[in-house]
Design a protein around this motif. Structure first.
Motif, mmCIF file in Angstrom:
data_model
loop_
_atom_site.group_PDB
_atom_site.id
_atom_site.type_symbol
_atom_site.label_atom_id
_atom_site.label_comp_id
_atom_site.label_asym_id
_atom_site.label_seq_id
_atom_site.Cartn_x
_atom_site.Cartn_y
_atom_site.Cartn_z
ATOM 1 N N TRP A 104 0.845 -1.205 0.000
ATOM 2 C CA TRP A 104 0.000 0.000 0.000
ATOM 3 C C TRP A 104 0.879 1.253 0.000
ATOM 4 C CZ3 TRP A 104 -4.041 -2.476 -1.304
ATOM 5 C CH2 TRP A 104 -4.491 -3.611 -0.628
ATOM 6 N N GLU A 105 1.970 1.180 0.771
ATOM 7 C CA GLU A 105 2.871 2.343 0.857
ATOM 8 C C GLU A 105 3.488 2.668 -0.503
ATOM 9 O OE1 GLU A 105 4.132 1.389 5.495
ATOM 10 O OE2 GLU A 105 5.513 0.887 3.872
ATOM 11 N N GLN A 106 3.778 1.605 -1.260
ATOM 12 C CA GLN A 106 4.398 1.801 -2.577
ATOM 13 C C GLN A 106 3.359 2.041 -3.665
ATOM 14 O OE1 GLN A 106 7.624 2.070 -3.127
ATOM 15 N NE2 GLN A 106 8.187 1.588 -1.030
ATOM 16 N N ASN A 107 2.110 2.076 -3.276
ATOM 17 C CA ASN A 107 1.002 2.293 -4.215
ATOM 18 C C ASN A 107 1.016 1.272 -5.360
ATOM 19 O OD1 ASN A 107 -1.338 3.666 -4.936
ATOM 20 N ND2 ASN A 107 -0.229 4.964 -6.401
ATOM 21 N N CYS A 108 1.300 0.002 -5.014
ATOM 22 C CA CYS A 108 1.376 -1.059 -6.037
ATOM 23 C C CYS A 108 -0.003 -1.318 -6.638
ATOM 24 C CB CYS A 108 1.869 -2.356 -5.410
ATOM 25 S SG CYS A 108 3.541 -2.215 -4.795
ATOM 26 N N ARG A 109 0.042 -1.805 -7.865
ATOM 27 C CA ARG A 109 -1.219 -2.195 -8.501
ATOM 28 C C ARG A 109 -1.626 -3.582 -8.009
ATOM 29 N NH1 ARG A 109 0.831 -0.612 -14.289
ATOM 30 N NH2 ARG A 109 2.657 -1.406 -13.225
ATOM 31 N N VAL A 110 -2.914 -3.714 -7.722
ATOM 32 C CA VAL A 110 -3.452 -4.981 -7.225
ATOM 33 C C VAL A 110 -4.575 -5.402 -8.162
ATOM 34 C CG1 VAL A 110 -4.639 -6.137 -5.303
ATOM 35 C CG2 VAL A 110 -2.943 -4.351 -4.822
ATOM 36 N N VAL A 111 -4.447 -6.613 -8.722
ATOM 37 C CA VAL A 111 -5.534 -7.149 -9.544
ATOM 38 C C VAL A 111 -6.249 -8.180 -8.676
ATOM 39 C CG1 VAL A 111 -6.138 -8.405 -11.642
ATOM 40 C CG2 VAL A 111 -4.190 -6.807 -11.655
ATOM 41 N N TYR A 112 -7.493 -7.888 -8.356
ATOM 42 C CA TYR A 112 -8.260 -8.806 -7.500
ATOM 43 C C TYR A 112 -9.295 -9.532 -8.366
ATOM 44 C CZ TYR A 112 -10.842 -10.788 -3.630
ATOM 45 O OH TYR A 112 -11.433 -11.687 -2.772
ATOM 46 N N VAL A 113 -9.389 -10.854 -8.200
ATOM 47 C CA VAL A 113 -10.416 -11.608 -8.929
ATOM 48 C C VAL A 113 -11.354 -12.258 -7.920
ATOM 49 C CG1 VAL A 113 -10.885 -13.288 -10.752
ATOM 50 C CG2 VAL A 113 -8.625 -12.242 -10.588
ATOM 51 N N ALA A 114 -12.632 -12.029 -8.108
ATOM 52 C CA ALA A 114 -13.638 -12.614 -7.225
ATOM 53 C C ALA A 114 -14.525 -13.558 -8.034
ATOM 54 C CB ALA A 114 -14.491 -11.509 -6.613
ATOM 55 N N ARG A 115 -14.995 -14.596 -7.372
ATOM 56 C CA ARG A 115 -15.868 -15.574 -8.038
ATOM 57 C C ARG A 115 -17.065 -15.817 -7.134
ATOM 58 N NH1 ARG A 115 -13.750 -21.580 -10.077
ATOM 59 N NH2 ARG A 115 -15.479 -21.931 -11.523
ATOM 60 N N ASN A 116 -18.225 -16.060 -7.729
ATOM 61 C CA ASN A 116 -19.416 -16.231 -6.900
ATOM 62 C C ASN A 116 -19.228 -17.384 -5.917
ATOM 63 O OD1 ASN A 116 -21.232 -18.714 -7.612
ATOM 64 N ND2 ASN A 116 -20.506 -17.966 -9.599
ATOM 65 N N ALA A 117 -19.832 -17.206 -4.736
ATOM 66 C CA ALA A 117 -19.582 -18.116 -3.609
ATOM 67 C C ALA A 117 -19.909 -19.573 -3.950
ATOM 68 C CB ALA A 117 -20.413 -17.666 -2.419
ATOM 69 N N LYS A 118 -20.938 -19.784 -4.750
ATOM 70 C CA LYS A 118 -21.368 -21.172 -4.994
ATOM 71 C C LYS A 118 -20.346 -21.924 -5.841
ATOM 72 C CE LYS A 118 -26.185 -19.731 -4.739
ATOM 73 N NZ LYS A 118 -27.496 -19.698 -5.391
ATOM 74 N N ASP A 119 -19.951 -21.322 -6.955
ATOM 75 C CA ASP A 119 -18.947 -21.985 -7.796
ATOM 76 C C ASP A 119 -17.586 -22.014 -7.106
ATOM 77 O OD1 ASP A 119 -20.460 -22.733 -10.041
ATOM 78 O OD2 ASP A 119 -20.362 -20.709 -10.862
ATOM 79 N N ASN A 120 -17.305 -20.966 -6.336
ATOM 80 C CA ASN A 120 -16.021 -20.936 -5.622
ATOM 81 C C ASN A 120 -15.942 -22.109 -4.643
ATOM 82 O OD1 ASN A 120 -14.113 -17.986 -4.769
ATOM 83 N ND2 ASN A 120 -13.518 -20.094 -4.543
ATOM 84 N N ALA A 121 -17.053 -22.363 -3.956
ATOM 85 C CA ALA A 121 -17.076 -23.476 -2.991
ATOM 86 C C ALA A 121 -16.894 -24.817 -3.704
ATOM 87 C CB ALA A 121 -18.397 -23.462 -2.222
ATOM 88 N N VAL A 122 -17.565 -24.993 -4.822
ATOM 89 C CA VAL A 122 -17.463 -26.260 -5.574
ATOM 90 C C VAL A 122 -16.023 -26.475 -6.035
ATOM 91 C CG1 VAL A 122 -18.128 -27.433 -7.722
ATOM 92 C CG2 VAL A 122 -19.867 -26.278 -6.334
ATOM 93 N N SER A 123 -15.435 -25.449 -6.591
ATOM 94 C CA SER A 123 -14.076 -25.576 -7.111
ATOM 95 C C SER A 123 -13.099 -25.885 -5.973
ATOM 96 C CB SER A 123 -13.683 -24.278 -7.826
ATOM 97 O OG SER A 123 -12.400 -24.388 -8.383
ATOM 98 N N TYR A 124 -13.312 -25.238 -4.834
ATOM 99 C CA TYR A 124 -12.425 -25.450 -3.680
ATOM 100 C C TYR A 124 -12.569 -26.880 -3.154
ATOM 101 C CZ TYR A 124 -9.458 -23.378 -0.029
ATOM 102 O OH TYR A 124 -8.407 -23.030 0.781
ATOM 103 N N PHE A 125 -13.796 -27.369 -3.133
ATOM 104 C CA PHE A 125 -14.036 -28.739 -2.662
ATOM 105 C C PHE A 125 -13.247 -29.742 -3.517
ATOM 106 C CE2 PHE A 125 -16.722 -32.603 -3.284
ATOM 107 C CZ PHE A 125 -16.518 -33.163 -2.036
ATOM 108 N N HIS A 126 -13.353 -29.599 -4.813
ATOM 109 C CA HIS A 126 -12.640 -30.537 -5.696
ATOM 110 C C HIS A 126 -11.135 -30.377 -5.569
ATOM 111 C CE1 HIS A 126 -16.064 -32.429 -7.457
ATOM 112 N NE2 HIS A 126 -16.631 -31.250 -7.666
#
Ligand code: A3P
Length: 281
Positions: A104-126
């Motif tokens: 944050w101090e260096q003002n770096c660029r952050v690329v955040y990717v979010a995925r809907n909770a339902k598919d995220n849970a399925v993918s994590y389970f597998h």
């Protein structure tokens, strides 16, 4: 007794990590499309200048996992510090409040990717079924319950706080580009263009095509440098890292009752926020 390495053993080192202003952070809750975006960035920046790496160095070495501490390997911090590239592409699953403050101090660029909770849970389970480094996920119902309740058995959780944390941070820190997995599946080209514009890049038509082709699900699934088949702790008899790459696979896993329960929890945990997800496209 053998002492396993853990992220927490390296905590001070991690928190004192020294970022550089041109570092680019790829941050996600696990299984939201980290590898996909990492590979897009890698091809964008280094596809032309270091083509030999594309066939010899798996993506997890080119975009090191900052907080990782795996036995027999240098820590993520050490790997990042040894990166010869500029910019350094850095993967993390840390929730926003635990990201080393230097970014944050260096003002770096952050690329955040979010995925809907339902598919995220399925993918994590597998993923947990194949990842022998993580505890057995149990059956789907047990896993889902843990995920929905936001219990900390799931690393980096809860999901709700993770996606919310970066969304809220974005309101005051303009160098976060917040992307959605569903948008990337729905219109990869548009999302790619948006990413380039955030990064201030304008690749040639050929380079654009090269990246878009290379990051297609089927291409990445066949590519040994991006499909994680080179990781010994991943048991691909169970399932594969590049599993389906779809939006809406949750419908093949959730019962009506499970869906209702998640919706109810979701409403409680995600109230008072403008963040919206699509669970189908
Ligand atoms: P599924 O398990 O639903 O197939 P991460 O990289 O954060 O671990 O995320 C992995 C998920 O992203 C997996 O989801 C994987 O298939 C998906 N994924 C990876 N590359 C992709 C691509 N090029 N297109 C679509 N999905 C992709």
């Amino acid at each position: 007794m053998r002492k396993e390495k853990k992220t927490t053993d390296n905590w001070e080192n991690l928190q004192n990590f020294q970022a550089r202003p041109d570092d680019i952070v790829v941050s996600t809750f696990p299984k939201a499309g980290t590898t996909w975006v990492s590979y897009i960035l890698d091809l964008l920046y280094f596809g032309n200048t270091a083509p030999e790496c594309q066939t010899s160095l798996p993506i997890y070495f080119r975009v090191p996992f900052l907080e990782s501490a795996f036995p027999g390997l240098p820590s993520g911090v050490e790997q990042v510090n040894k990166l010869p590239t500029t910019p350094r592409l850095i993967k993390t699953h840390l929730p926003v409040q635990l990201l080393p403050k230097s970014f944050w101090e260096q003002n770096c660029r952050v690329v955040y990717v979010a995925r809907n909770a339902k598919d995220n849970a399925v993918s994590y389970f597998h993923f947990d079924r194949m990842n022998k480094a993580e505890p057995e996920p149990g059956d789907w119902n047990t896993f889902l319950q843990t995920f929905m309740d936001g219990k900390h058995i799931i690393l980096f959780g809860p999901w709700y706080d993770h996606v919310r944390g970066y969304w809220e941070k974005k309101q005051t820190y303009s160098n976060i580009h917040y992307m959605f997995y569903e948008d990337m599946v729905g219109d990869t080209v548009r999302e790619f263009e948006g990413l380039c514009s955030f990064l201030g890049l304008s690749p040639s038509v050929e380079d654009r095509e090269r990246v878009i082709q290379g990051v297609h699900f089927e291409q990445m699934k066949q590519n040994k440098m991006t499909n994680y088949t080179t990781v010994p702790g991943f048991d691909t008899k169970e399932t594969t890292f590049m599993r389906k790459g779809k939006v809406g696979d949750w419908k093949n896993h959730f019962t009506v009752a499970q869906n209702e329960k998640l919706e109810e929890r979701y409403k409680q945990k995600m109230k008072n926020i403008t963040l919206q997800f699509r669970t189908e496209i």
